[in-house]
Design a protein around this motif. Structure first.
Motif, PDB file in Angstrom:
ATOM      1  N   ILE A 251       0.452  -0.919  -0.149  1.00 16.36           N
ATOM      2  CA  ILE A 251      -0.175  -0.001   0.267  1.00 16.36           C
ATOM      3  C   ILE A 251       1.070   1.407  -0.391  1.00 16.36           C
ATOM      4  CG2 ILE A 251      -1.806   1.638   1.674  1.00 16.36           C
ATOM      5  CD1 ILE A 251      -2.384  -1.285   2.805  1.00 16.36           C
ATOM      6  N   ASP A 252       0.339   1.701  -0.668  1.00 16.68           N
ATOM      7  CA  ASP A 252       1.572   3.344  -1.292  1.00 16.68           C
ATOM      8  C   ASP A 252       0.734   4.455  -0.427  1.00 16.68           C
ATOM      9  OD1 ASP A 252       3.889   3.015  -1.908  1.00 16.68           O
ATOM     10  OD2 ASP A 252       2.944   1.960  -4.087  1.00 16.68           O
ATOM     11  N   LEU A 253       1.324   4.702   0.477  1.00 18.66           N
ATOM     12  CA  LEU A 253      -0.068   5.943   0.776  1.00 18.66           C
ATOM     13  C   LEU A 253       1.293   7.359   1.315  1.00 18.66           C
ATOM     14  CD1 LEU A 253      -1.416   4.472   4.086  1.00 18.66           C
ATOM     15  CD2 LEU A 253      -2.860   5.082   1.356  1.00 18.66           C
ATOM     16  N   VAL A 254       0.109   8.788   0.613  1.00 14.08           N
ATOM     17  CA  VAL A 254       1.159  10.475   0.425  1.00 14.08           C
ATOM     18  C   VAL A 254       0.069  10.601   2.421  1.00 14.08           C
ATOM     19  CG1 VAL A 254       1.618  12.070  -0.547  1.00 14.08           C
ATOM     20  CG2 VAL A 254       1.513   9.709  -1.466  1.00 14.08           C
ATOM     21  N   VAL A 255       1.140  11.349   2.940  1.00 17.54           N
ATOM     22  CA  VAL A 255       1.122  11.476   4.183  1.00 17.54           C
ATOM     23  C   VAL A 255       0.192  12.354   3.909  1.00 17.54           C
ATOM     24  CG1 VAL A 255       1.832  11.745   6.364  1.00 17.54           C
ATOM     25  CG2 VAL A 255       3.094   9.983   5.473  1.00 17.54           C
ATOM     26  N   GLU A 267      -7.847   4.155   6.601  1.00 24.55           N
ATOM     27  CA  GLU A 267      -7.157   3.793   5.256  1.00 24.55           C
ATOM     28  C   GLU A 267      -6.358   2.769   4.870  1.00 24.55           C
ATOM     29  OE1 GLU A 267      -7.207   3.855   1.090  1.00 24.55           O
ATOM     30  OE2 GLU A 267      -8.247   5.054   2.771  1.00 24.55           O
ATOM     31  N   ILE A 268      -5.381   2.252   5.818  1.00 27.35           N
ATOM     32  CA  ILE A 268      -4.597   0.979   5.961  1.00 27.35           C
ATOM     33  C   ILE A 268      -5.582   0.015   6.070  1.00 27.35           C
ATOM     34  CG2 ILE A 268      -2.511  -0.091   7.714  1.00 27.35           C
ATOM     35  CD1 ILE A 268      -1.608   2.347   7.547  1.00 27.35           C
ATOM     36  N   ALA A 272      -7.756  -4.693   5.780  1.00 27.92           N
ATOM     37  CA  ALA A 272      -7.282  -5.355   6.819  1.00 27.92           C
ATOM     38  C   ALA A 272      -7.762  -7.621   6.260  1.00 27.92           C
ATOM     39  CB  ALA A 272      -8.585  -5.169   8.221  1.00 27.92           C
ATOM     40  N   ASP A 273      -7.222  -7.941   6.571  1.00 31.87           N
ATOM     41  CA  ASP A 273      -7.251  -9.691   6.410  1.00 31.87           C
ATOM     42  C   ASP A 273      -6.414 -10.136   7.506  1.00 31.87           C
ATOM     43  OD1 ASP A 273      -7.303 -11.585   5.808  1.00 31.87           O
ATOM     44  OD2 ASP A 273      -8.734 -11.765   3.536  1.00 31.87           O
ATOM     45  N   PRO A 274      -6.762 -11.109   8.167  1.00 40.00           N
ATOM     46  CA  PRO A 274      -5.822 -12.364   9.075  1.00 40.00           C
ATOM     47  C   PRO A 274      -4.937 -12.985   7.819  1.00 40.00           C
ATOM     48  CG  PRO A 274      -7.849 -12.708   9.077  1.00 40.00           C
ATOM     49  CD  PRO A 274      -8.520 -11.587   8.281  1.00 40.00           C
ATOM     50  N   ARG A 275      -4.964 -13.206   6.816  1.00 39.32           N
ATOM     51  CA  ARG A 275      -4.025 -13.995   5.857  1.00 39.32           C
ATOM     52  C   ARG A 275      -3.835 -13.093   5.077  1.00 39.32           C
ATOM     53  NH1 ARG A 275      -7.305 -19.350   3.615  1.00 39.32           N
ATOM     54  NH2 ARG A 275      -7.700 -20.472   5.800  1.00 39.32           N
ATOM     55  N   THR A 276      -3.180 -11.605   5.081  1.00 36.10           N
ATOM     56  CA  THR A 276      -2.797 -10.581   3.599  1.00 36.10           C
ATOM     57  C   THR A 276      -1.645 -10.279   5.294  1.00 36.10           C
ATOM     58  OG1 THR A 276      -4.920 -10.304   3.153  1.00 36.10           O
ATOM     59  CG2 THR A 276      -2.713  -8.307   3.149  1.00 36.10           C
ATOM     60  N   LEU A 277       0.007 -10.001   4.273  1.00 34.86           N
ATOM     61  CA  LEU A 277       0.742  -9.589   4.746  1.00 34.86           C
ATOM     62  C   LEU A 277       0.818  -8.487   4.186  1.00 34.86           C
ATOM     63  CD1 LEU A 277       1.760 -12.597   4.393  1.00 34.86           C
ATOM     64  CD2 LEU A 277       3.274 -11.953   5.199  1.00 34.86           C
ATOM     65  N   VAL A 278       0.988  -7.121   5.019  1.00 35.98           N
ATOM     66  CA  VAL A 278       0.906  -5.740   4.029  1.00 35.98           C
ATOM     67  C   VAL A 278       2.230  -5.232   4.611  1.00 35.98           C
ATOM     68  CG1 VAL A 278      -0.566  -4.598   6.320  1.00 35.98           C
ATOM     69  CG2 VAL A 278      -0.394  -4.032   3.945  1.00 35.98           C
TER      70      VAL A 278
END
Length: 371
Positions: A251-255, A267-268, A272-278
């Motif tokens: 995930i690319d976020l401009v603060v 936004e992050i 959300a998903d317990p099977r996701t690496l972010v």
């Protein structure tokens, strides 16, 4: 119609260093992806299975792991299964495919330095492959594969990189798209690149399935699949089927697009998903009072993700009010701030955001902070 299952780059035995206990869970998911791939082949009643290289992460994997893999491959019998040694598990003197466990599976066909074509008369198809004999090589894996006249249909297996300017090293068995086009094959089952990609040329269908269980953030959401391939007189059709457990998402976020820290966290949390690496990559201008550390964000999102990592190297801490009058004109800081103030006062509105960022970054650097 002939139905094939095409997979590659399982890399059984991969370490996942740096993930601690979660590395063990990721290694287990890699093993489970082989089981799911076999389950898919059986459920779809495929005629042939193709493993286009790097079933193993290396040839030094443990005997237990080899036995686990063989137990899954044994479930495929009597479905013919072709294995092409890749770059991680190449067919050298110490190859894992020389072990005794692979000598007791009559439905398994392993390409070697001597075996480059395997006909299956009952299916009216021939499979071709050139085993990689070392971890690196400059020759094309399609070189020297010549169609026979024994069958109607022809499939090539090739483990290497496509020679795309700026995107290949030349050290990992590069092949040209022209070779695919001129191969005359009904299908070219590719391996080595861990993301799904279609490199079909004209009537010749050619695909990378990607790693069946995603192995890194670089692969993103274009991996985690096996391919079902159907071949008949009308042509070749390819269908992606998910077999992977975990999703790896960047995930690319401009603060500065967020007014409050909580807005950015929300936004992050949309992912959300317990099977996701972010992997959160932050950039732009950050108020001095905001805490965008990995520890702070991990605390905020809790167990909403399997794994969270934050890259904040492109963040520039900003001070809300920068007053040139607070710095003597004789100093470098004073001269820089006055110059930028003059530029901002005379700039067009469209230019001001970029100049404001330059002001903040310059102020941070001259103050001894990272920018």
């Amino acid at each position: 119609m002939i139905k094939l299952l095409h997979t590659a780059d399982q890399q059984l035995g991969v370490k996942f260093l740096g993930f601690g206990e979660k590395g063990r869970q990721l290694r287990q998911a890699v093993k489970e992806s082989l089981k799911k791939t076999v389950d898919l082949a059986l459920a779809e009643s495929v005629d042939l299975v193709l493993i286009a290289g790097d079933l193993f992460d290396s040839s030094t994997v443990s005997r237990n792991l080899v036995e686990e893999a063989v137990s899954q491959l044994r479930r495929l019998a009597p479905i013919p299964t072709c294995i092409l040694p890749g770059t991680h598990d190449c067919y050298d003197a110490a190859s894992v495919y020389r072990r005794s466990e692979f000598q007791t599976l009559p439905h398994i066909h392993i390409f070697t330095d001597e075996i480059k074509a395997v006909p299956f008369p009952d299916l009216d198809i021939t499979v071709y492959g050139r085993a990689n004999l070392s971890p690196q090589g400059s020759e094309s894996p399609l070189e020297g594969l010549v169609k026979t006249n024994e069958t109607t249909y022809h499939v090539a297996m090739a483990h290497g990189e496509i020679a795309i300017e700026g995107k290949f090293s030349g050290d990992y068995y590069p092949m040209r798209t022209k070779e695919i086009a001129e191969s005359g094959m009904n299908y070219v089952a590719l391996g080595h690149w861990h993301r799904y990609a279609d490199f079909s040329q004209g009537a010749v269908k050619a695909c990378y399935p990607g790693a069946p269980e995603t192995l890194s953030f670089e692969e993103g959401e274009d991996s985690g699949f096996a391919l079902l391939v159907s071949i008949d007189d009308a042509g070749t059709h390819v269908e992606k089927k998910r077999v992977g457990r975990y999703l790896w998402r960047t995930i690319d976020l401009v603060v500065e697009n967020f007014g409050q820290e909580d807005e950015l966290i929300r936004e992050i949390m949309k992912h959300a998903d317990p099977r996701t690496l972010v992997q959160v990559r932050l950039s732009g201008l950050k108020p001095m009072t905001w805490d965008m550390s990995e520890e702070r964000l991990a605390e905020a999102v809790g167990d909403s993700f399997f794994h969270l990592e934050v890259i904040s190297g492109d963040l520039t801490p900003i001070s809300e009010d920068i007053l040139p009058t607070e710095f003597p004109e004789s100093t470098i800081m004073g001269q820089f701030l006055r110059l930028m103030q003059n530029r901002l006062e005379s700039a067009e509105e469209s230019e001001k955001p970029l100049l404001q960022e330059a002001l903040q970054r310059g102020f941070a650097l001259l103050s001894g902070r990272e920018a």
